[in-house]
Design an enzyme around this catalytic site. Sequence first.
Site, mmCIF file in Angstrom:
data_model
loop_
_atom_site.group_PDB
_atom_site.id
_atom_site.type_symbol
_atom_site.label_atom_id
_atom_site.label_comp_id
_atom_site.label_asym_id
_atom_site.label_seq_id
_atom_site.Cartn_x
_atom_site.Cartn_y
_atom_site.Cartn_z
ATOM 1 N N HIS A 1 -26.279 35.428 7.077
ATOM 2 C CA HIS A 1 -25.936 36.203 5.883
ATOM 3 C C HIS A 1 -25.063 35.362 4.979
ATOM 4 C CE1 HIS A 1 -22.477 36.860 8.503
ATOM 5 N NE2 HIS A 1 -21.797 37.399 7.501
ATOM 6 N N HIS B 1 -21.832 35.807 3.705
ATOM 7 C CA HIS B 1 -20.380 35.784 3.655
ATOM 8 C C HIS B 1 -19.924 34.328 3.791
ATOM 9 C CE1 HIS B 1 -19.737 40.295 4.707
ATOM 10 N NE2 HIS B 1 -19.658 40.084 3.418
ATOM 11 N N HIS C 1 -24.688 45.199 9.188
ATOM 12 C CA HIS C 1 -23.478 44.624 8.599
ATOM 13 C C HIS C 1 -23.409 45.115 7.153
ATOM 14 C CE1 HIS C 1 -20.153 41.899 8.781
ATOM 15 N NE2 HIS C 1 -20.600 41.123 7.822
ATOM 16 N N ASP D 1 -17.688 32.506 5.296
ATOM 17 C CA ASP D 1 -17.417 31.784 6.534
ATOM 18 C C ASP D 1 -18.699 31.418 7.276
ATOM 19 O OD1 ASP D 1 -17.550 34.616 6.804
ATOM 20 O OD2 ASP D 1 -16.725 34.534 8.816
ATOM 21 N N ASP E 1 -22.398 38.561 12.636
ATOM 22 C CA ASP E 1 -21.700 39.761 12.184
ATOM 23 C C ASP E 1 -22.597 41.011 12.206
ATOM 24 O OD1 ASP E 1 -20.183 37.571 11.643
ATOM 25 O OD2 ASP E 1 -19.489 38.274 9.688
#
Length: 306
Positions: free
Chosen positions: A63, A65, A140, A67, A207
């Site tokens: 995904h 995000h 998520h 990090d 996640d």
Amino acid sequence: MSNRELIVLGTGSQVPSRARNHNGYLLRWDSIGLLFDPGEGTQRQLTFAGVPASAVTRLCLTHFHGDHCLGVPGIVQRLSLDGVPRVHAHYPASGQAYFERLRHASVFHETTELIEEPVTGDGVVARGGFGELSALRLDHPVEAFGYRLVEPDRRNMVPRLLARHGVAGPDVGALAREGSWLVNGRTVTLDEVSALRRGQRFAFVMDTRLCDAVFALAEGADLLVIEATFLEAEADLATTHGHLTARQAARVARESGVHTLVLTHFSQRYSNMAEFHDQAAEVFDGEVVIAHDLARIPVPRRTRPE
């Protein structure tokens, strides 16, 4: 000779620490290398690990995000700098605009052919001599996918069974090709003279809350790499933010028949990693590995056929 191992490049989550870089995981699977979720600093972590950029053949993002993806610009540019001819990139199709920005974040001389293969839904995303790479949608706050690599099952000829059925010489190869063969007036089937050797399975789950896809990805995995952002005391917080606890990850491993469980993606709030191991071990009686930066974790050997 088989060379299958996970090289851990980062094990932190939203905020890196002195001990933990942002995410980054390179799965070396014979002649291919799958780089999962390169966060910031992944290019440097590869150098620390002694792994060349040429080891990367596929880039897999769960995904968008930061990090899990802010290392993409450095990796993409390093591939061209080092003359890597071709790399395939898998990522959620809903984030294609983000990938384009990351890919072209700054000026560089692009020579690597980066073949984008956005993931649009559940299913197989790549096939080859390595087996099948599949993706399943996770739960998520932003669209996220987990990945599963499955090697095909094979049948190995068993000498004592071949001898018992009188199969020898060219008949062995013919039987292997055809599935059955006439030997001394009798039809011998492949099942009678061989044993099934299950292909290896690898799963990568980042996640997500607990959902059916997590268990499906982990099913029968020899090596499951899974986030364990929180300890059980913060289970409600984990659910709110779309994450797992160490105990939940261990439950997945137990119910899915996993061989080796690798916990990672730890919140910066924790310093005592023994608690993650202890909580997981209370639920899962297989091997539990608490990942640390630059660790090398072998994919467990396949069991020998009878």
